[in-house]
Scaffold this motif. Sequence first.
Motif, PDB file in Angstrom:
ATOM      1  N   ARG A   1       8.831  -0.088   7.108  1.00 12.02           N
ATOM      2  CA  ARG A   1       8.516   0.743   8.281  1.00 12.02           C
ATOM      3  C   ARG A   1       9.756   1.456   8.791  1.00 12.02           C
ATOM      4  NH1 ARG A   1       5.304  -3.567  10.134  1.00 12.02           N
ATOM      5  NH2 ARG A   1       6.902  -4.266  11.598  1.00 12.02           N
ATOM      6  N   ARG A   2      10.863   0.734   8.851  1.00 13.13           N
ATOM      7  CA  ARG A   2      12.102   1.340   9.365  1.00 13.13           C
ATOM      8  C   ARG A   2      12.559   2.480   8.467  1.00 13.13           C
ATOM      9  NH1 ARG A   2      15.589   3.837  10.587  1.00 13.13           N
ATOM     10  NH2 ARG A   2      17.432   3.428  11.865  1.00 13.13           N
ATOM     11  N   GLU A   3      12.465   2.297   7.155  1.00 12.19           N
ATOM     12  CA  GLU A   3      12.821   3.373   6.227  1.00 12.19           C
ATOM     13  C   GLU A   3      11.878   4.561   6.378  1.00 12.19           C
ATOM     14  OE1 GLU A   3      12.643   1.538   2.438  1.00 12.19           O
ATOM     15  OE2 GLU A   3      14.398   0.244   2.769  1.00 12.19           O
ATOM     16  N   GLN A   4      10.606   4.279   6.560  1.00 13.66           N
ATOM     17  CA  GLN A   4       9.623   5.358   6.689  1.00 13.66           C
ATOM     18  C   GLN A   4       9.806   6.132   7.986  1.00 13.66           C
ATOM     19  OE1 GLN A   4       5.968   3.185   6.168  1.00 13.66           O
ATOM     20  NE2 GLN A   4       6.119   3.207   3.933  1.00 13.66           N
ATOM     21  N   ALA A   5      10.293   5.477   9.029  1.00 12.08           N
ATOM     22  CA  ALA A   5      10.572   6.195  10.275  1.00 12.08           C
ATOM     23  C   ALA A   5      11.621   7.279  10.040  1.00 12.08           C
ATOM     24  CB  ALA A   5      11.027   5.220  11.355  1.00 12.08           C
ATOM     25  N   ASP A   6      12.660   6.962   9.266  1.00 13.07           N
ATOM     26  CA  ASP A   6      13.676   7.966   8.944  1.00 13.07           C
ATOM     27  C   ASP A   6      13.075   9.111   8.132  1.00 13.07           C
ATOM     28  OD1 ASP A   6      15.887   6.871  10.237  1.00 13.07           O
ATOM     29  OD2 ASP A   6      16.407   5.602   8.528  1.00 13.07           O
ATOM     30  N   LEU A   7      12.232   8.775   7.166  1.00  8.75           N
ATOM     31  CA  LEU A   7      11.610   9.807   6.333  1.00  8.75           C
ATOM     32  C   LEU A   7      10.671  10.683   7.166  1.00  8.75           C
ATOM     33  CD1 LEU A   7      10.840   7.622   3.194  1.00  8.75           C
ATOM     34  CD2 LEU A   7      12.637   9.354   3.422  1.00  8.75           C
TER      35      LEU A   7
ATOM     36  N   HIS B   1       0.831  -1.198   0.000  1.00 15.31           N
ATOM     37  CA  HIS B   1       0.000   0.000   0.000  1.00 15.31           C
ATOM     38  C   HIS B   1       0.868   1.251   0.000  1.00 15.31           C
ATOM     39  CE1 HIS B   1      -3.157   2.806   1.000  1.00 15.31           C
ATOM     40  NE2 HIS B   1      -2.592   3.113   2.152  1.00 15.31           N
ATOM     41  N   ARG B   2       0.513   2.213  -0.835  1.00 19.26           N
ATOM     42  CA  ARG B   2       1.239   3.489  -0.866  1.00 19.26           C
ATOM     43  C   ARG B   2       1.011   4.231   0.453  1.00 19.26           C
ATOM     44  NH1 ARG B   2       3.195   6.796  -5.205  1.00 19.26           N
ATOM     45  NH2 ARG B   2       4.728   8.163  -4.212  1.00 19.26           N
ATOM     46  N   ARG B   3       2.054   4.767   1.026  1.00 23.08           N
ATOM     47  CA  ARG B   3       1.966   5.490   2.294  1.00 23.08           C
ATOM     48  C   ARG B   3       2.312   6.959   2.096  1.00 23.08           C
ATOM     49  NH1 ARG B   3      -0.476   2.050   6.150  1.00 23.08           N
ATOM     50  NH2 ARG B   3       0.002  -0.057   5.407  1.00 23.08           N
ATOM     51  N   GLY B   4       1.789   7.791   2.985  1.00 21.63           N
ATOM     52  CA  GLY B   4       2.062   9.213   2.913  1.00 21.63           C
ATOM     53  C   GLY B   4       1.983   9.862   4.275  1.00 21.63           C
ATOM     54  N   LEU B   5       2.263  11.153   4.295  1.00 22.29           N
ATOM     55  CA  LEU B   5       2.247  11.937   5.529  1.00 22.29           C
ATOM     56  C   LEU B   5       1.377  13.168   5.318  1.00 22.29           C
ATOM     57  CD1 LEU B   5       6.114  11.983   6.195  1.00 22.29           C
ATOM     58  CD2 LEU B   5       4.461  10.344   7.126  1.00 22.29           C
ATOM     59  N   ALA B   6       0.557  13.487   6.305  1.00 25.22           N
ATOM     60  CA  ALA B   6      -0.175  14.756   6.318  1.00 25.22           C
ATOM     61  C   ALA B   6       0.583  15.689   7.251  1.00 25.22           C
ATOM     62  CB  ALA B   6      -1.603  14.555   6.809  1.00 25.22           C
ATOM     63  N   THR B   7       1.038  16.829   6.735  1.00 26.20           N
ATOM     64  CA  THR B   7       1.877  17.722   7.532  1.00 26.20           C
ATOM     65  C   THR B   7       1.300  19.131   7.534  1.00 26.20           C
ATOM     66  OG1 THR B   7       3.402  18.650   5.864  1.00 26.20           O
ATOM     67  CG2 THR B   7       3.823  16.395   6.606  1.00 26.20           C
ATOM     68  N   ALA B   8       1.647  19.869   8.590  1.00 25.01           N
ATOM     69  CA  ALA B   8       1.204  21.256   8.702  1.00 25.01           C
ATOM     70  C   ALA B   8       2.138  22.018   9.625  1.00 25.01           C
ATOM     71  CB  ALA B   8      -0.225  21.340   9.231  1.00 25.01           C
ATOM     72  N   VAL B   9       2.176  23.317   9.419  1.00 26.06           N
ATOM     73  CA  VAL B   9       2.784  24.245  10.365  1.00 26.06           C
ATOM     74  C   VAL B   9       1.674  25.145  10.867  1.00 26.06           C
ATOM     75  CG1 VAL B   9       4.424  26.131  10.700  1.00 26.06           C
ATOM     76  CG2 VAL B   9       5.057  24.164   9.284  1.00 26.06           C
ATOM     77  N   VAL B  10       1.527  25.213  12.192  1.00 25.63           N
ATOM     78  CA  VAL B  10       0.428  25.980  12.787  1.00 25.63           C
ATOM     79  C   VAL B  10       0.975  26.866  13.903  1.00 25.63           C
ATOM     80  CG1 VAL B  10      -1.199  24.123  12.259  1.00 25.63           C
ATOM     81  CG2 VAL B  10      -0.134  24.216  14.536  1.00 25.63           C
ATOM     82  N   ARG B  11       0.130  27.801  14.314  1.00 28.27           N
ATOM     83  CA  ARG B  11       0.429  28.607  15.491  1.00 28.27           C
ATOM     84  C   ARG B  11      -0.710  28.475  16.487  1.00 28.27           C
ATOM     85  NH1 ARG B  11       0.772  34.242  14.150  1.00 28.27           N
ATOM     86  NH2 ARG B  11       0.509  33.932  11.913  1.00 28.27           N
ATOM     87  N   ILE B  12      -0.331  28.293  17.747  1.00 33.38           N
ATOM     88  CA  ILE B  12      -1.298  28.227  18.842  1.00 33.38           C
ATOM     89  C   ILE B  12      -0.756  29.124  19.946  1.00 33.38           C
ATOM     90  CG2 ILE B  12      -2.555  26.758  20.453  1.00 33.38           C
ATOM     91  CD1 ILE B  12      -1.977  24.385  18.642  1.00 33.38           C
ATOM     92  N   GLY B  13      -1.549  30.093  20.369  1.00 31.04           N
ATOM     93  CA  GLY B  13      -1.008  31.064  21.312  1.00 31.04           C
ATOM     94  C   GLY B  13       0.153  31.788  20.663  1.00 31.04           C
ATOM     95  N   GLY B  14       1.279  31.847  21.355  1.00 30.90           N
ATOM     96  CA  GLY B  14       2.462  32.485  20.803  1.00 30.90           C
ATOM     97  C   GLY B  14       3.488  31.504  20.303  1.00 30.90           C
ATOM     98  N   VAL B  15       3.053  30.302  19.899  1.00 28.48           N
ATOM     99  CA  VAL B  15       3.978  29.217  19.588  1.00 28.48           C
ATOM    100  C   VAL B  15       3.745  28.686  18.176  1.00 28.48           C
ATOM    101  CG1 VAL B  15       4.756  26.928  20.297  1.00 28.48           C
ATOM    102  CG2 VAL B  15       4.027  28.562  22.034  1.00 28.48           C
TER     103      VAL B  15
END
Length: 253
Positions: free
Chosen positions: A141-147, A111-125
């Motif tokens: 899995r081990r390779e994907q952990a590095d990625l 199965h093709r795997r992917g990542l959902a990513t975001a940069v957010v701000r909460i409060g002053g962070v």
Amino acid sequence: MDQSPPPLPKSRTEPDGSAVIRVLSYNIRSLRDDEEALVRVIRACEPDLVLVQEAPRFFRWRKHAARLAAKCDLVVLGGGATATGPLLLCSLRVFVERTQDVLLPHTPGLHRRGLATAVVRIGGVRLGVVSAHLSLDRGQRREQADLLLDRVAALDTPYGIAAGDVNEGPDGPAFGRLAGALQDCWSVAPWGGERTFPAAAPDRRIDAVFATAGVEVLACGVPAGLAGVSATDLRSATDHLPVLAALRLPAAT
């Protein structure tokens, strides 16, 4: 009768801009189970961020993701079919800077795997967020952990959170790689339950929340016994149990 865990810190923004947040990681099995039970569990956890795995990926998947978010008083942040299943939901407390869906290298027959990513701000962070669902194949899995770790670093934020279905326990090489580079939040501040799969009779901890250095882990675990979370709903909602973490993100000094 459910045994209630100790009180979990509520979300808040502190006077100096530091943020206390709740992060929920949840494999929802493409909404194939009891959606209303799932909604009750998510709402009771009062999350700022929900890092979903196995979100709907096929016909009208955006509609299904939006419906789930609305029922939980959340909004869709990113991911879904375009990330092969990982999905990000958030509360209106979260300010979104950017999102990106990342496809991982594909091995024919798996199965093709992917990542959902975001940069957010909460409060002053500022915070980087990654939802992941690693392969059923041990080597991949081990390779994907590095990625995954590379992607957390590439977000270039003061703090990072990665969470998801690792498909192996803490003694596995992929889980060990993640826990060696990041904080395994349950190990740092165990709260509630530990094992996450299968939901009906959990005997493995294969779902986890990880955080970069500097994130203060206040509590983390399966929210069994949390007010509003029933054992029946946890069994009916999906085949995994969720992992809920309360984290403090200190403001920059």
